[in-house]
Scaffold this active site. Structure first.
Site, PDB file in Angstrom:
ATOM      1  N   ASP A 151      18.615  24.742  -4.724  1.00 40.00           N
ATOM      2  CA  ASP A 151      18.217  25.352  -3.460  1.00 40.00           C
ATOM      3  C   ASP A 151      16.770  25.105  -3.225  1.00 40.00           C
ATOM      4  OD1 ASP A 151      17.472  26.715  -5.620  1.00 40.00           O
ATOM      5  OD2 ASP A 151      18.271  28.527  -4.972  1.00 40.00           O
TER       6      ASP A 151
ATOM      7  N   HIS B  54       5.358  -1.941  -5.555  1.00 36.18           N
ATOM      8  CA  HIS B  54       5.727  -0.675  -5.340  1.00 36.18           C
ATOM      9  C   HIS B  54       5.661   0.378  -6.384  1.00 36.18           C
ATOM     10  CE1 HIS B  54       7.195  -1.507  -0.901  1.00 36.18           C
ATOM     11  NE2 HIS B  54       5.708  -1.597  -0.814  1.00 36.18           N
TER      12      HIS B  54
ATOM     13  N   ASP C 122      -3.263   1.970  -4.658  1.00 35.44           N
ATOM     14  CA  ASP C 122      -3.107   1.926  -3.206  1.00 35.44           C
ATOM     15  C   ASP C 122      -2.652   3.411  -2.957  1.00 35.44           C
ATOM     16  OD1 ASP C 122      -1.950   1.873  -0.797  1.00 35.44           O
ATOM     17  OD2 ASP C 122      -0.660  -0.182  -1.158  1.00 35.44           O
TER      18      ASP C 122
ATOM     19  N   ASP D 265      -4.492   4.124   4.650  1.00 34.38           N
ATOM     20  CA  ASP D 265      -3.626   3.479   3.672  1.00 34.38           C
ATOM     21  C   ASP D 265      -4.408   2.272   3.199  1.00 34.38           C
ATOM     22  OD1 ASP D 265      -1.639   1.723   2.446  1.00 34.38           O
ATOM     23  OD2 ASP D 265      -0.625   0.761   4.128  1.00 34.38           O
TER      24      ASP D 265
ATOM     25  N   HIS E 115       3.816 -10.828   0.032  1.00 36.94           N
ATOM     26  CA  HIS E 115       4.050  -9.690   1.271  1.00 36.94           C
ATOM     27  C   HIS E 115       3.017 -10.212   2.507  1.00 36.94           C
ATOM     28  CE1 HIS E 115       0.151  -7.932   0.118  1.00 36.94           C
ATOM     29  NE2 HIS E 115       0.377  -7.990  -0.974  1.00 36.94           N
TER      30      HIS E 115
ATOM     31  N   HIS F  29       0.362  -4.402   8.557  1.00 37.87           N
ATOM     32  CA  HIS F  29       1.198  -3.643   9.333  1.00 37.87           C
ATOM     33  C   HIS F  29       0.569  -2.436  10.374  1.00 37.87           C
ATOM     34  CE1 HIS F  29       0.598  -0.290   6.542  1.00 37.87           C
ATOM     35  NE2 HIS F  29       0.781  -1.163   5.762  1.00 37.87           N
TER      36      HIS F  29
ATOM     37  N   HIS G 151       3.870   2.472   7.646  1.00 44.30           N
ATOM     38  CA  HIS G 151       4.303   1.553   8.378  1.00 44.30           C
ATOM     39  C   HIS G 151       4.748   2.041   9.656  1.00 44.30           C
ATOM     40  CE1 HIS G 151       5.257  -0.033   4.108  1.00 44.30           C
ATOM     41  NE2 HIS G 151       4.098  -0.377   4.412  1.00 44.30           N
TER      42      HIS G 151
ATOM     43  N   GLU H  33      -4.341  -6.396   4.320  1.00 42.86           N
ATOM     44  CA  GLU H  33      -4.240  -6.427   2.932  1.00 42.86           C
ATOM     45  C   GLU H  33      -3.607  -7.463   2.062  1.00 42.86           C
ATOM     46  OE1 GLU H  33      -0.542  -4.017   2.049  1.00 42.86           O
ATOM     47  OE2 GLU H  33      -0.561  -3.129   4.181  1.00 42.86           O
TER      48      GLU H  33
ATOM     49  N   TYR I 151      -1.022 -11.708  -7.180  1.00 41.43           N
ATOM     50  CA  TYR I 151      -0.338 -11.257  -8.033  1.00 41.43           C
ATOM     51  C   TYR I 151       0.144 -12.231  -8.976  1.00 41.43           C
ATOM     52  CZ  TYR I 151      -0.549  -7.922  -4.195  1.00 41.43           C
ATOM     53  OH  TYR I 151      -0.658  -7.227  -3.315  1.00 41.43           O
TER      54      TYR I 151
ATOM     55  N   ARG J  62      -5.144  -6.487  -4.930  1.00 38.56           N
ATOM     56  CA  ARG J  62      -4.847  -6.188  -3.601  1.00 38.56           C
ATOM     57  C   ARG J  62      -6.045  -5.420  -2.848  1.00 38.56           C
ATOM     58  NH1 ARG J  62      -0.238  -4.305  -3.322  1.00 38.56           N
ATOM     59  NH2 ARG J  62      -0.415  -2.358  -3.175  1.00 38.56           N
TER      60      ARG J  62
ATOM     61  N   GLU K 253      -6.989  -3.643   0.598  1.00 41.93           N
ATOM     62  CA  GLU K 253      -6.457  -3.199   1.781  1.00 41.93           C
ATOM     63  C   GLU K 253      -7.536  -2.262   2.618  1.00 41.93           C
ATOM     64  OE1 GLU K 253      -2.942  -0.844   1.434  1.00 41.93           O
ATOM     65  OE2 GLU K 253      -2.421  -1.097   3.433  1.00 41.93           O
TER      66      GLU K 253
HETATM   67  N1  GLY Z   1       1.090   1.573   0.920  1.00 35.03           N
HETATM   68  C1  GLY Z   1       1.959   0.765   1.499  1.00 35.03           C
HETATM   69  C2  GLY Z   1       1.471  -0.512   2.018  1.00 35.03           C
HETATM   70  O1  GLY Z   1       0.270  -0.535   1.783  1.00 35.03           O
HETATM   71  O2  GLY Z   1       2.156  -1.073   2.917  1.00 35.03           O
HETATM   72 MN    MN Z   2      -1.194   0.422   0.960  1.00 33.24          MN
HETATM   73 MN    MN Z   3      -0.385  -1.130   3.768  1.00 31.54          MN
END
Ligand code: GLY
Ligand code: MN
Ligand code: MN
Length: 441
Positions: A41, A244, A261, A272, A351, A355, A362, A385, A389, A407, A409
């Site tokens: 609950d 992720h 990240d 982000d 990737h 975005h 996103h 970004e 890897y 990465r 970003e």
């Molecule tokens: N943190 C998610 C991305 O970088 O798209």
């Molecule tokens: Mn990110």
């Molecule tokens: Mn991102």
């Protein structure tokens, strides 16, 4: 929190713009979010649906907005939870229909329980029903049922909507272009998130756990009345190769890199940011070699965020630089152009390069128009970004590169004067990172 007069004005002008887009033959139905159970609950912390928040600023669960351009009794109709003295003692204040009109600018407001009965009146005579089917099973049923009900009596003169139109081409196009006040909030979210990343760089050391670093970051968000815009990724060593990774529960090791990240959400807008740095404060030669490639891709891709340029360019540029780098390191063999044509770089770069960013990490907004990447416009915000890897044990790759995941970003606004980086508050140059981690700055 109730909106300020300035916020009320901005929400009203968004509704006016939305109503202009859908026109006199249209009607829009935008449901808010409901609470989600976490355990028995108790609920997850409530977060309003971004579309609903953008148009109404109404912060409570279980509400629906209906925009009916030109309607005599009022164009902005809100359905909300009723006032309830007992529930308000347990769960918190409710505006109720009166509060929705008084404090949130609704022309008319009713209890949510009346929605289904009042819907035919709001929809009939309108040709286009702007509502995204497929997101809310219950409301889909109520809306399609209401349309059918109007159709059944249409021989008596009431015309039912003939089409359902998703919000992509109207509301989401509006959300894609940020106003000055939205950019101000986003800038602040990015500044505070950048500070949080700097704190993480100071905190990281061999033996410290990933969750301790995550706590450092998230405490900083909390100090500024922010929360995470998405689940923080704090991955040491080869955990960085899981895109992720959110377990965040491993101890950091001497000689490993740490990829973070994480972005904080302020007043509904999220940053982000990703940075990657050595746990012990000093890049090894192999780590440095890979890092410099990713950094170059990041910087060169950012330069492509220009008004009128194709929004597909940052990814093209980043992919080319990363692939050239992989060839230089001898992780790929061949001509970069041919390798890209065959998609060989995807083993190490799987990737996209960015975005849209805004209320949702996103964020909404179409990427392509008529099958082609759309041109950038002032007020769009995109992440940049690139990453590389290198999974442990990758055949043909020298062991010194195994488990390196990097990465970098940044969040970038497209402006008439060129790209504006909102996330410059956290260093990405190797020497600057090392200096910060030594405590020299
Ligand atoms: N943190 C998610 C991305 O970088 O798209
Ligand atoms: Mn990110
Ligand atoms: Mn991102």
């Amino acid at each position: 929190m109730k909106p300020t007069p300035r916020q009320l004005k901005e929400h009203a002008s968004r509704r006016a713009q939305m109503m202009q887009r859908i026109g006199k033959r249209g009607v829009a139905v935008i449901p808010g979010a409901s609470e989600v159970i976490r355990a028995r609950d108790t609920h997850y912390k409530f977060r309003q649906d971004s579309d609903f928040q953008y148009l109404t600023g109404f912060p409570e669960p279980d509400a629906i907005a209906v925009l009916v351009p030109g309607r005599k009794q009022g164009a902005f109709v809100l359905f909300v939870r009723p006032r309830d003295a007992e529930r308000e003692i347990w769960d918190g204040r409710r505006a109720g229909p009166d509060g929705a009109m008084r404090d949130y600018g609704a022309d008319q407001a009713f209890e949510l329980a009346e929605f289904e009965d009042r819907l035919p009146e709001l929809l009939s005579g309108r040709d286009h029903l702007h509502y995204t089917l497929g997101e809310h099973a219950h409301w889909d049923e109520v809306l399609t049922g209401s349309v059918r009900q109007i159709r059944e009596v249409s021989r008596r003169g009431a015309a039912a909507p003939v089409d359902f139109i998703a919000l992509e081409t109207t509301l989401h196009e509006m959300r894609l272009i940020k106003s000055a006040s939205e950019l101000k909030i986003l800038q602040r979210a990015c500044e505070i998130s950048a500070e949080a990343h700097c704190l993480a760089m100071r905190k990281a050391a061999p033996g410290v756990n990933e969750w301790q670093v995550a706590a450092e970051i998230e405490a900083h968000f909390g100090r500024h009345n922010m929360q995470c815009g998405y689940g923080s990724i704090v991955g040491g060593g080869e955990n960085a190769c899981i895109l992720h990774y959110i377990e965040n529960d491993a101890p950091l090791k001497d000689g490993d890199l740490l990829l973070i990240d994480a972005g904080g959400e302020l007043d509904g807008y999220t940053a982000d940011i990703t940075r990657t740095f050595p746990v012990n404060g000093k890049f090894s030669a192999a780590q440095q070699a890979v890092y410099e490639i990713v950094l170059e891709a990041n910087k060169r891709a950012i330069k492509e965020l220009k008004v009128g340029a194709s929004s597909g360019r940052p990814h093209e540029v980043a992919t080319r630089i990363l692939t050239e780098g992989l060839v230089d390191l001898k992780l790929l063999k061949g001509k970069p152009k041919d390798l890209i044509a065959q998609g060989k770089q995807r083993q190490f770069y799987m990737h996209g390069t960015g975005h849209w960013l805004g209320m949702d990490v996103h964020d909404v907004g179409r990427y392509k128009i008529e099958g082609k990447p759309r041109p950038f416009e002032a007020g769009m915000v995109m992440t940049v970004e690139p990453g590389l890897y290198i999974a442990p044990g990758t055949p043909g790759v020298p062991e010194k590169y195994w488990g390196i995941g990097i990465r970098i970003e940044d969040d970038v606004v497209v402006t008439a004067n060129g790209p504006q980086v909102l996330t410059a508050g956290v260093p990405k140059e190797r020497r600057e990172i090392e200096a910060l981690m030594r405590g020299a700055v």
